[in-house]
Every structure is written in C-alpha cells, then in structure tokens.
Design a protein around this motif. Structure first.
Motif, short mmCIF file in Angstrom:
data_model
loop_
_atom_site.label_atom_id
_atom_site.label_comp_id
_atom_site.label_asym_id
_atom_site.label_seq_id
_atom_site.Cartn_x
_atom_site.Cartn_y
_atom_site.Cartn_z
N GLU A 91 0.82 -1.20 0.00
CA GLU A 91 0.00 0.00 0.00
C GLU A 91 0.87 1.26 0.00
OE1 GLU A 91 0.78 -2.15 2.40
OE2 GLU A 91 -0.59 -1.81 4.07
N HIS A 92 0.32 2.30 -0.56
CA HIS A 92 0.97 3.61 -0.58
C HIS A 92 0.24 4.46 0.45
CE1 HIS A 92 2.61 7.34 -1.86
NE2 HIS A 92 1.52 7.75 -2.47
N MET A 93 0.99 5.02 1.40
CA MET A 93 0.37 5.78 2.47
C MET A 93 0.37 7.27 2.16
SD MET A 93 -0.56 3.82 5.13
CE MET A 93 -0.75 5.27 6.14
N VAL A 94 -0.73 7.92 2.51
CA VAL A 94 -0.81 9.37 2.39
C VAL A 94 -1.30 9.92 3.73
CG1 VAL A 94 -2.03 11.28 1.26
CG2 VAL A 94 -1.28 9.30 -0.09
N ALA A 95 -0.59 10.94 4.25
CA ALA A 95 -1.01 11.57 5.50
C ALA A 95 -1.82 12.82 5.20
CB ALA A 95 0.22 11.92 6.34
N LEU A 96 -2.92 12.98 5.92
CA LEU A 96 -3.83 14.11 5.71
C LEU A 96 -3.90 14.91 7.00
CD1 LEU A 96 -6.71 11.89 4.32
CD2 LEU A 96 -5.16 13.26 2.91
N GLU A 97 -3.55 16.18 6.91
CA GLU A 97 -3.50 16.98 8.12
C GLU A 97 -4.80 17.74 8.35
OE1 GLU A 97 -0.01 19.64 10.07
OE2 GLU A 97 -0.67 20.27 8.08
N ASN A 98 -5.38 17.56 9.53
CA ASN A 98 -6.57 18.36 9.87
C ASN A 98 -6.15 19.77 10.25
OD1 ASN A 98 -8.32 16.30 9.39
ND2 ASN A 98 -8.64 15.78 11.56
N THR A 99 -6.88 20.73 9.78
CA THR A 99 -6.63 22.14 10.10
C THR A 99 -7.96 22.78 10.46
OG1 THR A 99 -7.06 22.90 7.84
CG2 THR A 99 -4.78 22.22 8.34
N PRO A 100 -7.95 24.02 10.98
CA PRO A 100 -9.23 24.68 11.24
C PRO A 100 -10.08 24.81 9.97
CG PRO A 100 -7.44 25.83 12.34
CD PRO A 100 -6.80 24.79 11.46
N GLN A 101 -9.42 24.86 8.82
CA GLN A 101 -10.15 25.02 7.55
C GLN A 101 -10.70 23.69 7.03
OE1 GLN A 101 -6.88 26.47 7.88
NE2 GLN A 101 -8.03 28.26 8.60
N ARG A 102 -9.95 22.60 7.31
CA ARG A 102 -10.37 21.34 6.70
C ARG A 102 -10.22 20.15 7.64
NH1 ARG A 102 -8.63 19.69 0.78
NH2 ARG A 102 -6.79 18.67 1.61
N HIS A 103 -11.29 19.36 7.72
CA HIS A 103 -11.29 18.13 8.50
C HIS A 103 -11.36 16.95 7.53
CE1 HIS A 103 -12.13 15.52 11.99
NE2 HIS A 103 -12.90 14.85 11.14
N ASN A 104 -10.47 15.98 7.71
CA ASN A 104 -10.42 14.84 6.81
C ASN A 104 -11.04 13.61 7.45
OD1 ASN A 104 -8.57 15.96 4.58
ND2 ASN A 104 -7.42 16.41 6.46
N MET A 105 -11.78 12.86 6.63
CA MET A 105 -12.34 11.58 7.08
C MET A 105 -12.01 10.51 6.05
SD MET A 105 -16.10 12.76 8.40
CE MET A 105 -16.47 11.25 9.32
N VAL A 106 -11.83 9.30 6.52
CA VAL A 106 -11.40 8.21 5.64
C VAL A 106 -12.44 7.10 5.62
CG1 VAL A 106 -9.60 6.51 5.19
CG2 VAL A 106 -8.98 8.75 6.12
N VAL A 107 -12.64 6.55 4.43
CA VAL A 107 -13.57 5.43 4.26
C VAL A 107 -12.97 4.52 3.20
CG1 VAL A 107 -14.91 6.59 2.44
CG2 VAL A 107 -16.01 4.84 3.85
N CYS A 108 -13.49 3.32 3.10
CA CYS A 108 -13.23 2.51 1.91
C CYS A 108 -14.59 2.06 1.43
CB CYS A 108 -12.36 1.30 2.22
SG CYS A 108 -12.18 0.23 0.77
N THR A 109 -15.07 2.68 0.36
CA THR A 109 -16.42 2.33 -0.10
C THR A 109 -16.45 0.95 -0.74
OG1 THR A 109 -16.00 3.53 -2.16
CG2 THR A 109 -17.17 4.71 -0.42
N LEU A 110 -15.30 0.47 -1.23
CA LEU A 110 -15.28 -0.84 -1.90
C LEU A 110 -15.38 -1.98 -0.88
CD1 LEU A 110 -14.83 -2.66 -4.39
CD2 LEU A 110 -12.38 -2.45 -3.95
N CYS A 111 -14.47 -1.97 0.08
CA CYS A 111 -14.49 -3.09 1.03
C CYS A 111 -14.03 -2.59 2.40
CB CYS A 111 -13.65 -4.25 0.55
SG CYS A 111 -11.99 -3.83 0.03
N SER A 112 -12.76 -2.68 2.67
CA SER A 112 -12.30 -2.26 3.99
C SER A 112 -10.82 -1.93 3.95
CB SER A 112 -12.55 -3.37 5.00
OG SER A 112 -11.86 -4.52 4.57
N CYS A 113 -10.35 -1.37 2.84
CA CYS A 113 -8.95 -0.97 2.76
C CYS A 113 -8.67 0.00 3.91
CB CYS A 113 -8.65 -0.33 1.41
SG CYS A 113 -8.85 -1.47 0.04
N TYR A 114 -7.55 -0.17 4.54
CA TYR A 114 -7.32 0.49 5.83
C TYR A 114 -5.81 0.50 6.06
CZ TYR A 114 -8.49 1.17 10.86
OH TYR A 114 -8.67 1.63 12.14
N PRO A 115 -5.27 1.53 6.69
CA PRO A 115 -3.82 1.57 6.87
C PRO A 115 -3.36 0.64 7.98
CG PRO A 115 -4.82 3.49 7.88
CD PRO A 115 -5.94 2.72 7.22
N TRP A 116 -3.32 -0.65 7.69
CA TRP A 116 -2.97 -1.66 8.69
C TRP A 116 -1.68 -1.37 9.45
CZ3 TRP A 116 -3.96 -7.00 5.92
CH2 TRP A 116 -5.32 -7.14 5.70
#
Lengths: 120, 212
Positions: free
Chosen positions: B95-120
C-alpha cells in the motif's frame, strides 16, 4: 460519560437504530472468533507468498461484502467466501474439495468427546 | 440477499459442535496445508502480529512525532511511506500511504467504499463499524451526520473532505493537536491520540485538568 470505544459505539448505535454498526462485543478485540483470525491469516499468508495481488484480493472481497449485512456483522463470513473464490479461480482448491473437507471436520468433531481437541 | 447461508445444516452429523464457519475455515486450512501453501506456525505468527504488534499505537506514535517535530511533519506530509517506515511501521500489502493533516479550515475523514482498505501498518485492523455498509455509504452522503453520530461537531465553515481508500492508497489522518498540551512529551501525546481521530471520526482531546 463513557468514552471507551465500546461506549461510543453503543451511543452511536442507540442514536442511529438498525442502520448502524454493532459495537464490538465487550472490549476492542480484533477477531470475534478464532476462525476469523485463521481465515484472515491464511489470506495474508497467501498474499505474501504471491498467490494473488492485494488489488485482486480487494476487488474480490469488495464484491462479496457489498451484499453483506448493513452492520457489517457477517464481514468475515463474506471474507471466507471471497477466499474460497480466490482458491477456486486459481485452481488451488475446488468447491467440492472444500465441501468434503468441511464434512470431514464435522465428522471429526462428532466423534471427539466434548472438551478434547478436534483432529482430523 | 445472497446464496451463501452458512448457518443452515448441511448433511453433516448434527452432533458436530463446530459451527459451519468454523468447520469451513478449518477445511480451507487443511487443504492449503496439504498443498504446502500455509503452515500453522506461519498463521499463528500473522495473527499474533495483528492482535498484538500492529495497532493504533503505531499511528499514535507517528502523529505525536509530527506534532512535536516540524521537520518530521513536513516529511510525513510529503512522503508518508518513508516517514512512517522510518519508525519501523512497514506495510506488507504494497500500500501507498498518504497523510492528511486536519486544520481549522479542513477536517479529513477516511472510508473505503469498496471493502475495507485500511492503513494496517499504523492502525491495525479496522473496527467493525468501519467495515459496515452503513458507515461506508453514510460517510459519503452525510459526513457531518456521521461526525454527529460520533459526538463530534465542527464549525460550519470547516470543510469536511472524505477520502476513499483503495488497495493502492491508504490514508492516515493527522488530527489537530489539542490546546493546552505544550508541556507534554511526545510519548505522553501519543497516549492521547485515538484510533478514531486517525480515521477522522474523532478529535483528540487534552487530558482533563490540562491547562487551557
């Protein structure tokens, strides 16, 4: 307020009715039953041995879980179906072989006194 | 719903105490063992790894380091694979990991709509709700509603961005560091970081009694 994960999920479930995930039973265990851990470990081991790519696996699993229960409670049942399909498609094990071995395990369980380890 | 019902009785002896799933998974293991594709010790090692070694504490370590070390934070946002691997958390699914930083302007949420891909490697295995069709569909349609379900409310002007994981790309949310934690060490901060905050369904809170 109960701020454990289980407590939070219990509140979510209460607020959202039937449409929402079940809280994990009790503590935050990863697997609800040993067979779930086994089918998970087999999949990871086969992938690491090169039997299939993770993209292929995700696609197959995705197809199986898309028909699953809304609360995700049958997730590892669907996972096992997906793995059986992978094994079938790759000529590793046919459905007949799986059925026969499943029957053999039931027969072994039936002849094993309660409390003793079940062996084929 | 589907044509697989493992709960009903097949023609096995009724006095077998194995559930249908238990017997079926044992059958798969038997066949794979006979073919030399798996062995019990290797399977046990995998289970051990995911039950004990890999878990949200790994991700919490990454987040706490990013909070306290500006250089590491920049590295993490630019090349999450390398920055995470430098702490010893290496994925095995390519897997290729990407980090998403929450800021006062933007809140990030993660899902896997296909199955359950997840940063194990950083979060361990996903919780039940993450895998549920209910979460997977609702978070896309109504992320603010999902946050409310988790007891989180954000200012109206905070944008909520939902990221859909795939087998190739997994996301780790870097939650905002709570106010009043300047005096805390990296190790203490890691203890505050929850799994949900790294998926985006929770926030990190200062310990009660912390200076405000």
């Amino acid at each position: 307020m109960d701020t454990t994960a289980a407590g939070t999920l219990a509140r979510i479930s209460a607020a959202a009715g039937n449409e929402l995930p079940l809280p994990p039973s009790g503590s935050e265990q990863v697997f609800a039953a040993p067979w779930q851990a086994q089918v998970f470990a087999m999949t990871v081991t086969l992938h690491e041995a090169g039997a299939f790519t993770w993209v292929e696996w995700a696609r197959t699993l995705g197809r199986h879980v898309s028909g699953g229960r809304p609360d995700g409670s049958d997730y590892y049942e669907r996972w096992a179906d997906a793995l059986a399909e992978m094994l079938r498609d790759r000529g590793i094990a046919t459905e007949e072989e799986v059925e026969r071995a499943t029957g053999a395990w039931h027969e072994a369980a039936a002849r094993t006194p309660h409390g003793m380890p079940i062996e084929l | 719903m589907d044509d697989h019902d493992h709960d009903h009785d097949h023609d096995h002896p009724q006095y077998s105490e194995l559930s249908e799933m238990d017997a079926r998974v044992r059958a798969l293991e038997t066949l794979l063992t006979e073919k030399g594709l798996v062995d019990r010790a290797a399977l046990d090692a995998v289970v051990e790894r995911y039950e004990k070694e890999v878990g949200p504490h790994n991700g919490a370590q990454v987040v706490a380091k990013a909070w306290t070390d500006g250089e590491y934070r920049r590295w993490l946002l630019e090349d999450a694979d390398a920055a995470i691997a430098s702490l010893g958390h290496v994925g095995r699914q390519g897997e290729h990991m990407v980090a998403l930083e929450n800021t006062p302007q933007r809140h990030n949420m993660v899902v896997c709509t296909l199955c359950s891909c997840y940063p194990w490697p950083v979060l361990g295995l996903p919780p039940v709700w993450y895998k549920s069709p209910a979460y997977r569909s609702k978070v896309v349609i109504d992320p603010r509603g999902v946050l409310a379900d988790f007891g989180v409310s954000l200012p109206e002007d905070t944008e909520i961005k939902v990221w859909d994981s795939t087998a190739e790309v997994r996301y780790l949310v870097i939650p905002a560091r709570p106010e009043g934690t300047d005096f805390m060490s990296e190790g203490e901060l890691a203890g505050l970081v929850t799994r949900d905050s790294m998926i985006g369904t929770g926030l990190v809170h200062a310990p009660s009694g912390a200076a405000r």
